[in-house]
Design a protein around this motif. Structure first.
Motif, mmCIF file in Angstrom:
data_model
loop_
_atom_site.group_PDB
_atom_site.id
_atom_site.type_symbol
_atom_site.label_atom_id
_atom_site.label_comp_id
_atom_site.label_asym_id
_atom_site.label_seq_id
_atom_site.Cartn_x
_atom_site.Cartn_y
_atom_site.Cartn_z
ATOM 1 N N ALA A 8 103.904 -4.414 -22.753
ATOM 2 C CA ALA A 8 103.491 -5.580 -23.539
ATOM 3 C C ALA A 8 103.339 -5.207 -25.010
ATOM 4 O O ALA A 8 103.669 -5.992 -25.899
ATOM 5 C CB ALA A 8 102.187 -6.145 -22.988
ATOM 6 N N ARG A 9 102.833 -4.006 -25.253
ATOM 7 C CA ARG A 9 102.675 -3.584 -26.653
ATOM 8 C C ARG A 9 104.021 -3.570 -27.359
ATOM 9 O O ARG A 9 104.133 -3.921 -28.520
ATOM 10 C CB ARG A 9 102.014 -2.199 -26.720
ATOM 11 N N LYS A 10 105.039 -3.157 -26.615
ATOM 12 C CA LYS A 10 106.377 -3.089 -27.223
ATOM 13 C C LYS A 10 106.854 -4.453 -27.707
ATOM 14 O O LYS A 10 107.573 -4.541 -28.698
ATOM 15 C CB LYS A 10 107.385 -2.520 -26.212
ATOM 16 N N ILE A 11 106.468 -5.489 -27.009
ATOM 17 C CA ILE A 11 106.949 -6.811 -27.430
ATOM 18 C C ILE A 11 105.951 -7.545 -28.318
ATOM 19 O O ILE A 11 106.192 -8.671 -28.739
ATOM 20 C CB ILE A 11 107.332 -7.700 -26.220
ATOM 21 N N THR A 12 104.795 -6.903 -28.602
ATOM 22 C CA THR A 12 103.805 -7.593 -29.440
ATOM 23 C C THR A 12 103.624 -6.933 -30.803
ATOM 24 O O THR A 12 103.311 -7.602 -31.780
ATOM 25 C CB THR A 12 102.424 -7.635 -28.749
ATOM 26 N N ILE A 13 103.814 -5.605 -30.868
ATOM 27 C CA ILE A 13 103.631 -4.917 -32.157
ATOM 28 C C ILE A 13 104.910 -5.066 -32.981
ATOM 29 O O ILE A 13 106.008 -4.806 -32.488
ATOM 30 C CB ILE A 13 103.309 -3.423 -31.926
ATOM 31 N N PRO A 14 104.772 -5.526 -34.222
ATOM 32 C CA PRO A 14 105.959 -5.748 -35.057
ATOM 33 C C PRO A 14 106.770 -4.458 -35.234
ATOM 34 O O PRO A 14 106.220 -3.355 -35.205
ATOM 35 C CB PRO A 14 105.371 -6.194 -36.397
ATOM 36 N N THR A 15 108.057 -4.625 -35.427
ATOM 37 C CA THR A 15 108.923 -3.466 -35.669
ATOM 38 C C THR A 15 108.738 -2.988 -37.111
ATOM 39 O O THR A 15 108.203 -3.713 -37.955
ATOM 40 C CB THR A 15 110.398 -3.857 -35.491
ATOM 41 N N LYS A 16 109.208 -1.775 -37.364
ATOM 42 C CA LYS A 16 109.145 -1.232 -38.724
ATOM 43 C C LYS A 16 109.891 -2.162 -39.695
ATOM 44 O O LYS A 16 109.427 -2.446 -40.787
ATOM 45 C CB LYS A 16 109.763 0.181 -38.739
#
Lengths: 444, 444
Positions: A8-16
């Motif tokens: 879930a973190r992968k799809i919630t934390i913005p990318t660089k």
């Protein structure tokens, strides 16, 4: 659960890339606004606010709030005028348009990012003049108390709320807003802790330390203002959805709670849905949603008085020109006859009056408890026909807010769920007629 | 009113010819019985009873009750055997047949007069052994306290009760019996006074001096037995009909209250009537009426459980072979879906259980009060089909008294009010579907 949360973190934390894009964009736009405010001596400062400023924004959800803070002595008219002027001038290259909350503000879309330029007063803590004044205190509070981990926990919670379709404090949604998510994580420490707590909320649950008495189902105190209950904006139904989905997730964690599922209308139930659809002259979303909701409550009451039983109701608007009020009825057609309850036979003058008043009815009798009853034909037993009559012939007495009476006077349609073609109404229809399997999970 | 009562007296007081006929007939029949009892040492005496003996019989309504009083030591079996034997032997020329009350008795029709030969015990006041034992005390009480005027007042009251279709203490009618009419006139003095009193009855009205507590709507104490409440046999509905028609008569006296009106079924309401019709092996009227009434109560409960709303019910039998239970429903077809009420979202384990138990339902949701609701298709939404299923597949669990279960097992029909051909059922249908204009008079 750890594994699911990692996903879930992968799809919630913005990318660089997103972070960089937002940094560049916010620097650029902030400068545009700052350049503009030099022309206005009322303005004290310009600052970033909202989820970007707090570092709690979601991957793929890029919004930018720029607050223009004015001297607290500025009168309301000037405040609004300057607010709009600065917004329009600074965003002039990006097709800005006005929106309304308590006060007007200016919105524009810049490179796929929704930008709001919002006027507020530069006040001291507690001396709020406009609803936007608390924002910079909220931002400061989060920045001072949250580390990066906590910010990411907020992101999980926001995404979960979105997945459950209960994210957003606006009247259209009556759900959990971004700041509510932040306050919950602040109070309970982590996403998982918030869910554990929600699973066991009691009626009238108090979170925080209120300095006065509140009556809502969930009392959530704003950490920067103990007189303010953030729970006021959340519907009981949405509190329930949150509690049930929290329980379901804790029992069987899954990424689908964060991504949500698409509901489709339940064909079996479509005939039980009656819809009043109308076009309206454009106004701010919060206004039309509020009017439509009050309208639906009024019509629901009228339907009940006429003998129909309303199980659920909902409103929808495309926020452009189309609005609709939807009702799930126990049955769209009810029995042709109604029974009027009269007095006990022992009450002589009441009995006389009741019998006289109902002498034209098809049947009057005494029941086993000694009460006089009378059966008469209903004027309306078809909900569609009843609403058509009410809105055409009796609109002024229907309780419909005057704000949409004019729109309805210009035209409306009463249809059932099987006659819907509009996309926005279909979505409302799906929500009204289908069970959300994530909320009502039957894993035991 | 005086004029109306004068007219009414003409149609209630027997003619000279009738008096003479009854005198001749009673002398003749009494002798037949007396001749017969000489063979039985258990018999102490034979005497006339009932309305003829009391002089309160109605013109055109000639019944003769002959009581055979036996020694109180006679055992029950002998009592019944001798009772039947005397009845059959004495009436042998008039096709006698047995009927059942608490004990069997013999009935015959002689020259258009219904004759009952009834066994009773020769007991002292208060030491009742059979229900018939009080009769001679009743007869003596009336003869001792009533003059001719009062007897004629009783006749007016009986005729009025007949006109209102509430005359008769038997279970089929649950109305006001002949002795009740006599006691009312004894208590209030005249027909008009009885009506004035009835118009103002209160709930739990007490007439007489009870020596214990009774719970009926009307408590009418037997003057010869303060432990006996004659009101027990009268239904609340019939008390109501009496009260309302008394008020209507006092407001606008008319002979039609004594002659009654013929009700015809209300065509508009026929489809709301569901009828369970069956043939039964002959038994005493009081038995079949009682069984059918208990059966109707059971089916009414089952219908309510299945979601149907019963407004009125009734039973009818031709007292030969046909019986029927009739139900007036708010609607014979109800909505296809039912809503199950679940727990509040805050009750975690109850919520879990409710959601799991209803996972197959078409819709589960949270209402505005935070309660979980679930909508499912009904198994039955057509009352006829429901009853057909219940009586065919689930008879033993239906609550139908075993006494008529066997009859119903042999066959039954479920029809609606528009499909009735039987004369007796048509009468019940008329009563159930039509307003009695005399009871529910709208003169103000």
């Amino acid at each position: 659960m750890t594994q699911v949360l990692d996903q879930a973190r992968k799809i919630t934390i913005p990318t660089k890339q997103e972070e960089e894009k937002m940094k560049t964009l916010s620097d650029f736009l902030l400068k545009l606004v700052k350049d503009e405010v030099t022309k206005h001596s009322e303005v004290v400062s310009v600052e970033l606010g909202g989820s970007y400023a707090k570092g709690t924004w979601l991957r793929g959800q890029m919004d930018l709030d720029i607050f223009v803070k004015m001297k607290k002595e500025t009168d309301e008219k000037t405040f609004e005028e300057i607010g709009k002027k600065i917004g329009f001038s600074s965003m002039k290259k990006f097709k800005p348009y006005v929106r309304y909350s308590e006060h007007p503000y200016v919105e524009a879309e810049v490179k796929g990012v929704r930008v709001n330029v919002v006027p507020s007063y530069d006040v001291e803590h507690g001396n709020w003049k406009s609803a936007a004044d608390r924002s910079s205190f909220h931002t400061r509070f989060i920045l001072e108390t949250f580390d990066q981990t906590k910010k990411n926990e907020v992101r999980l919670l926001k995404k979960f709320l979105k997945g459950m379709d209960i994210y957003g404090a606006e009247i259209a949604k009556e759900g959990f807003g971004g700041y509510v998510a932040e306050v919950l994580v602040h109070h309970y420490g982590s996403f998982a802790n918030v869910l554990e707590a929600a699973a066991n909320f009691t009626s009238g649950q108090i979170i925080g330390n209120p300095t006065k008495k509140f009556e809502t189902d969930l009392i959530l105190i704003d950490p920067i203002d103990s007189n303010r209950n953030l729970g006021t904006a959340i519907s009981t139904q949405n509190i329930g959805r949150f509690m049930l989905s929290a329980r379901a997730f804790l029992k069987k964690p899954s990424l689908v709670f964060f991504t949500g599922t698409k509901l489709i209308p339940n064909a079996k139930n479509l005939k039980n849905i009656i819809i009043v659809k109308f076009n309206y002259k454009w106004r701010s979303p919060d206004i039309i949603w509020g009017q439509a909701k009050r309208g639906a409550t009024a019509l629901s009451g009228q339907l009940e008085l006429a003998g129909f039983q309303i199980l659920r109701k909902s409103v929808i608007t495309d926020e452009k020109s189309e609005a609709a009020m939807l009702f799930l009825l126990r049955s769209p057609v009810i029995e042709k006859f109604m029974v009027k309850n009269g007095p006990q036979i022992y009450r002589r003058s009441d009995s006389d009056n009741f019998i006289a008043a109902n002498s034209k009815n098809m049947l009057t009798w005494i029941d086993n408890d000694g009460k006089i009853l009378s059966m008469k034909e209903r004027e309306f037993y078809d909900a569609k026909k009843f609403l058509q009559f009410l809105l055409k012939k009796n609109l002024s007495k229907s309780g419909i807010p005057s704000g949409i009476s004019l729109d309805i006077k210009r035209g409306f349609k009463v249809i059932d769920g099987s006659q819907v073609t509009s996309k926005s109404i279909k979505k409302a229809l799906a929500e009204l007629t289908s069970t959300d399997g994530l909320v009502f999970s039957s894993h035991k």
